[in-house]
Design a protein around this motif. Structure first.
Motif, PDB file in Angstrom:
ATOM      1  N   THR A 275       0.862  -1.136  -0.144  1.00 14.33           N
ATOM      2  CA  THR A 275       0.096   0.151  -0.042  1.00 14.33           C
ATOM      3  C   THR A 275       0.875   1.226  -0.110  1.00 14.33           C
ATOM      4  OG1 THR A 275      -0.028  -0.026   2.431  1.00 14.33           O
ATOM      5  CG2 THR A 275      -1.915  -1.116   1.286  1.00 14.33           C
ATOM      6  N   ASP A 276       2.298   0.967  -0.173  1.00  8.57           N
ATOM      7  CA  ASP A 276       2.855   2.174  -0.329  1.00  8.57           C
ATOM      8  C   ASP A 276       2.853   3.232  -1.372  1.00  8.57           C
ATOM      9  OD1 ASP A 276       4.442   1.066   1.900  1.00  8.57           O
ATOM     10  OD2 ASP A 276       6.177   0.418   0.902  1.00  8.57           O
ATOM     11  N   LYS A 277       3.388   4.446  -1.503  1.00 11.08           N
ATOM     12  CA  LYS A 277       3.113   5.479  -2.517  1.00 11.08           C
ATOM     13  C   LYS A 277       3.949   4.644  -3.546  1.00 11.08           C
ATOM     14  CE  LYS A 277       2.114   9.618   0.041  1.00 11.08           C
ATOM     15  NZ  LYS A 277       2.388  11.036   0.387  1.00 11.08           N
ATOM     16  N   PRO A 278       3.828   5.221  -4.960  1.00  8.51           N
ATOM     17  CA  PRO A 278       4.692   4.891  -6.172  1.00  8.51           C
ATOM     18  C   PRO A 278       6.042   5.452  -5.707  1.00  8.51           C
ATOM     19  CG  PRO A 278       2.770   5.847  -7.012  1.00  8.51           C
ATOM     20  CD  PRO A 278       2.547   6.114  -5.525  1.00  8.51           C
ATOM     21  N   SER A 279       7.090   4.679  -6.079  1.00  3.43           N
ATOM     22  CA  SER A 279       8.486   4.996  -5.728  1.00  3.43           C
ATOM     23  C   SER A 279       8.845   6.226  -6.783  1.00  3.43           C
ATOM     24  CB  SER A 279       9.328   3.710  -5.904  1.00  3.43           C
ATOM     25  OG  SER A 279       9.285   3.433  -7.168  1.00  3.43           O
ATOM     26  N   ASP A 280       9.856   6.809  -6.334  1.00  2.58           N
ATOM     27  CA  ASP A 280      10.372   7.828  -7.426  1.00  2.58           C
ATOM     28  C   ASP A 280      10.891   7.020  -8.545  1.00  2.58           C
ATOM     29  OD1 ASP A 280       9.940   9.944  -5.714  1.00  2.58           O
ATOM     30  OD2 ASP A 280      11.745   9.622  -4.763  1.00  2.58           O
ATOM     31  N   PRO A 281      10.636   7.534  -9.819  1.00  2.00           N
ATOM     32  CA  PRO A 281      11.151   6.915 -10.975  1.00  2.00           C
ATOM     33  C   PRO A 281      12.487   6.842 -11.057  1.00  2.00           C
ATOM     34  CG  PRO A 281       9.374   8.699 -11.316  1.00  2.00           C
ATOM     35  CD  PRO A 281       9.908   8.689 -10.084  1.00  2.00           C
ATOM     36  N   VAL A 282      13.102   5.699 -11.483  1.00  2.00           N
ATOM     37  CA  VAL A 282      14.611   5.628 -11.606  1.00  2.00           C
ATOM     38  C   VAL A 282      14.949   4.826 -13.144  1.00  2.00           C
ATOM     39  CG1 VAL A 282      14.798   4.934  -9.284  1.00  2.00           C
ATOM     40  CG2 VAL A 282      14.280   3.129 -10.920  1.00  2.00           C
ATOM     41  N   PRO A 283      15.872   5.181 -13.692  1.00  5.53           N
ATOM     42  CA  PRO A 283      16.433   4.743 -14.849  1.00  5.53           C
ATOM     43  C   PRO A 283      16.065   3.304 -15.163  1.00  5.53           C
ATOM     44  CG  PRO A 283      17.924   6.332 -14.390  1.00  5.53           C
ATOM     45  CD  PRO A 283      17.209   5.865 -12.756  1.00  5.53           C
ATOM     46  N   MET A 284      15.597   2.733 -16.292  1.00  7.39           N
ATOM     47  CA  MET A 284      15.572   1.505 -16.553  1.00  7.39           C
ATOM     48  C   MET A 284      16.852   0.906 -17.272  1.00  7.39           C
ATOM     49  SD  MET A 284      11.849   1.454 -18.553  1.00  7.39           S
ATOM     50  CE  MET A 284      12.218   0.006 -19.576  1.00  7.39           C
ATOM     51  N   ASN A 285      17.077  -0.147 -17.445  1.00  2.69           N
ATOM     52  CA  ASN A 285      18.144  -0.569 -18.277  1.00  2.69           C
ATOM     53  C   ASN A 285      18.095  -0.213 -19.471  1.00  2.69           C
ATOM     54  OD1 ASN A 285      20.004  -2.362 -19.807  1.00  2.69           O
ATOM     55  ND2 ASN A 285      19.990  -3.962 -18.323  1.00  2.69           N
ATOM     56  N   ALA A 286      19.160   0.407 -20.013  1.00  2.00           N
ATOM     57  CA  ALA A 286      18.914   1.224 -21.525  1.00  2.00           C
ATOM     58  C   ALA A 286      18.826   0.047 -22.648  1.00  2.00           C
ATOM     59  CB  ALA A 286      20.315   1.813 -21.701  1.00  2.00           C
ATOM     60  N   ASN A 287      19.109  -0.947 -22.538  1.00  2.00           N
ATOM     61  CA  ASN A 287      19.190  -2.243 -23.143  1.00  2.00           C
ATOM     62  C   ASN A 287      17.863  -2.896 -23.213  1.00  2.00           C
ATOM     63  OD1 ASN A 287      21.559  -1.698 -24.455  1.00  2.00           O
ATOM     64  ND2 ASN A 287      22.720  -2.618 -22.960  1.00  2.00           N
ATOM     65  N   GLU A 288      17.091  -2.602 -22.350  1.00  2.00           N
ATOM     66  CA  GLU A 288      15.676  -3.401 -21.859  1.00  2.00           C
ATOM     67  C   GLU A 288      14.765  -3.125 -23.147  1.00  2.00           C
ATOM     68  OE1 GLU A 288      12.587  -4.707 -18.491  1.00  2.00           O
ATOM     69  OE2 GLU A 288      14.328  -3.024 -18.089  1.00  2.00           O
ATOM     70  N   LYS A 289      14.019  -4.370 -23.538  1.00  2.00           N
ATOM     71  CA  LYS A 289      13.117  -3.985 -24.299  1.00  2.00           C
ATOM     72  C   LYS A 289      11.596  -4.653 -23.812  1.00  2.00           C
ATOM     73  CE  LYS A 289      15.995  -5.153 -28.559  1.00  2.00           C
ATOM     74  NZ  LYS A 289      16.004  -5.950 -29.698  1.00  2.00           N
ATOM     75  N   PRO A 290      10.461  -4.140 -24.337  1.00  2.00           N
ATOM     76  CA  PRO A 290       9.210  -4.834 -23.887  1.00  2.00           C
ATOM     77  C   PRO A 290       9.273  -6.399 -23.717  1.00  2.00           C
ATOM     78  CG  PRO A 290       8.965  -3.012 -25.576  1.00  2.00           C
ATOM     79  CD  PRO A 290      10.322  -3.214 -25.410  1.00  2.00           C
ATOM     80  N   TRP A 291       8.567  -6.736 -22.600  1.00  2.00           N
ATOM     81  CA  TRP A 291       8.743  -8.193 -22.318  1.00  2.00           C
ATOM     82  C   TRP A 291       8.155  -9.051 -23.771  1.00  2.00           C
ATOM     83  CZ3 TRP A 291       4.052 -10.739 -22.798  1.00  2.00           C
ATOM     84  CH2 TRP A 291       2.976 -10.003 -22.415  1.00  2.00           C
ATOM     85  N   TRP A 292       7.124  -8.585 -24.433  1.00  2.00           N
ATOM     86  CA  TRP A 292       6.584  -9.037 -25.491  1.00  2.00           C
ATOM     87  C   TRP A 292       7.473  -9.308 -26.685  1.00  2.00           C
ATOM     88  CZ3 TRP A 292       4.780  -4.673 -23.399  1.00  2.00           C
ATOM     89  CH2 TRP A 292       4.716  -3.430 -24.303  1.00  2.00           C
ATOM     90  N   GLU A 293       8.400  -8.508 -26.901  1.00  2.00           N
ATOM     91  CA  GLU A 293       9.583  -8.416 -27.545  1.00  2.00           C
ATOM     92  C   GLU A 293      10.713  -9.488 -27.578  1.00  2.00           C
ATOM     93  OE1 GLU A 293      10.997  -4.591 -29.065  1.00  2.00           O
ATOM     94  OE2 GLU A 293       9.028  -3.856 -29.303  1.00  2.00           O
ATOM     95  N   GLU A 294      10.643 -10.030 -26.328  1.00  2.00           N
ATOM     96  CA  GLU A 294      11.687 -11.022 -25.835  1.00  2.00           C
ATOM     97  C   GLU A 294      11.578 -12.408 -26.511  1.00  2.00           C
ATOM     98  OE1 GLU A 294      12.131 -10.618 -21.744  1.00  2.00           O
ATOM     99  OE2 GLU A 294      13.051  -8.662 -22.152  1.00  2.00           O
TER     100      GLU A 294
END
Length: 294
Positions: A275-294
């Motif tokens: 039930t926490d608030k949303p965490s502060d946005p952090v950078p994703m892995n620059a090479n990460e692709k959407p899971w449906w493209e994997e």
């Protein structure tokens, strides 16, 4: 004694009795070609008939994904040919037209589906024991609402009409306007974690304050604030302690959605744990692709 005999003659008149569904789908051409799907027997389905149930088109299926399929059938009722629509709950296959407003479910982590919604939005859904429900957007155009109970969801959409898509889990809600993102429910220990990753555009991310756990959390904080006030009035705590504790509780108790909502931009991710608030946005892995493209 005289006996009178009565002769009854039965005339057999052919009677045709048949039943029809309470409501049949009607299909018509749309002013927007992009809204039409190729239907059964060469017909097309229209999305701008607000009095009819909405459909979405299955573009790709991997594994076992269950949904309710709409199928047109031709029947002969007393020499009159009529076309009706029937529904069948089964494993989906490519090309099916699926009724919205009822859940789609998966069994294993390898099961997933790509479905096209009303204006060409592509929805990617999968995950172990996944469950998602797209609400009937024909009843309240132009916005689309979904409920994700388990699994993972992706949306790839560049809209041509001003609308929003809202997706809620038990713990979180997101609102989007033209973006590519993934939204997943994970279990980390005893905690349920909602993970949002944005690949294009931006997404509004917030707790689902209507969720029972969040309602209880808000109620608990309200009771703590009342007890804190009572303790101060009775002289059990000092004004300094009262002020500090009350400030902490107010920080944990958002008064409005805007105080509970953040914006996550492309290339960033955010999480809601329990039930926490949303965490502060952090950078994703620059090479990460959407899971449906994997």
């Amino acid at each position: 004694m005289k006996t009178t005999t009565f002769l009854f003659i039965l005339f057999l008149v052919p009677v045709c009795i048949y039943s029809q569904p309470n409501k049949q789908l009607k299909y018509s051409a749309s002013a927007h070609d992009s809204l039409l799907f190729d239907g059964v027997n060469g017909n097309t389905f229209s999305f701008n008939e607000s009095d009819n149930p909405c459909l979405m088109k299955v573009k790709l299926v991997n594994g076992n994904v269950t949904g309710t399929v709409a199928k047109k059938e031709t029947i002969n009722t007393c020499g009159k040919i009529e076309t009706i629509t029937t529904y069948e709950k089964r494993f989906l296959k490519e090309g099916d037209t699926v009724l919205v407003g009822v859940p789609l479910t998966t069994e294993t982590g390898n099961d997933f589906i790509v479905a096209q919604l009303s204006d060409g939005e592509n929805m990617f859904f999968g995950g172990e024991r996944g469950r998602v429900e797209v609400q009937d957007y024909c009843k309240a155009p132009p916005n689309i609402n979904m409920t994700l109970k388990a699994g993972k969801l992706g949306i790839d959409w560049e809209p041509t009409f001003p609308k929003t898509i809202t997706v809620c889990t038990d713990g979180a809600c997101i609102r989007i306007k033209g973006t590519v993102f993934s939204f997943e429910i994970l279990k980390e220990g005893d905690a349920v974690v909602n993970v949002l990753k944005v690949f294009k555009g931006s997404v509004s991310f917030s707790r689902n304050l209507g969720n029972e756990d969040n309602k209880k959390n808000i109620q608990d904080k309200s009771e703590q604030m009342k007890k804190l006030s009572d303790d101060y009035q009775s002289g059990k705590i000092s004004i300094e302690e009262f002020t500090k504790k009350m400030k902490d509780l107010q920080t944990e108790l958002p008064e409005s959605l805007s105080e509970n909502e953040i914006t996550v931009s492309a290339g960033f991710e955010s999480r809601i744990t329990g039930t926490d608030k949303p965490s502060d946005p952090v950078p994703m892995n620059a090479n990460e692709k959407p899971w449906w493209e994997e």
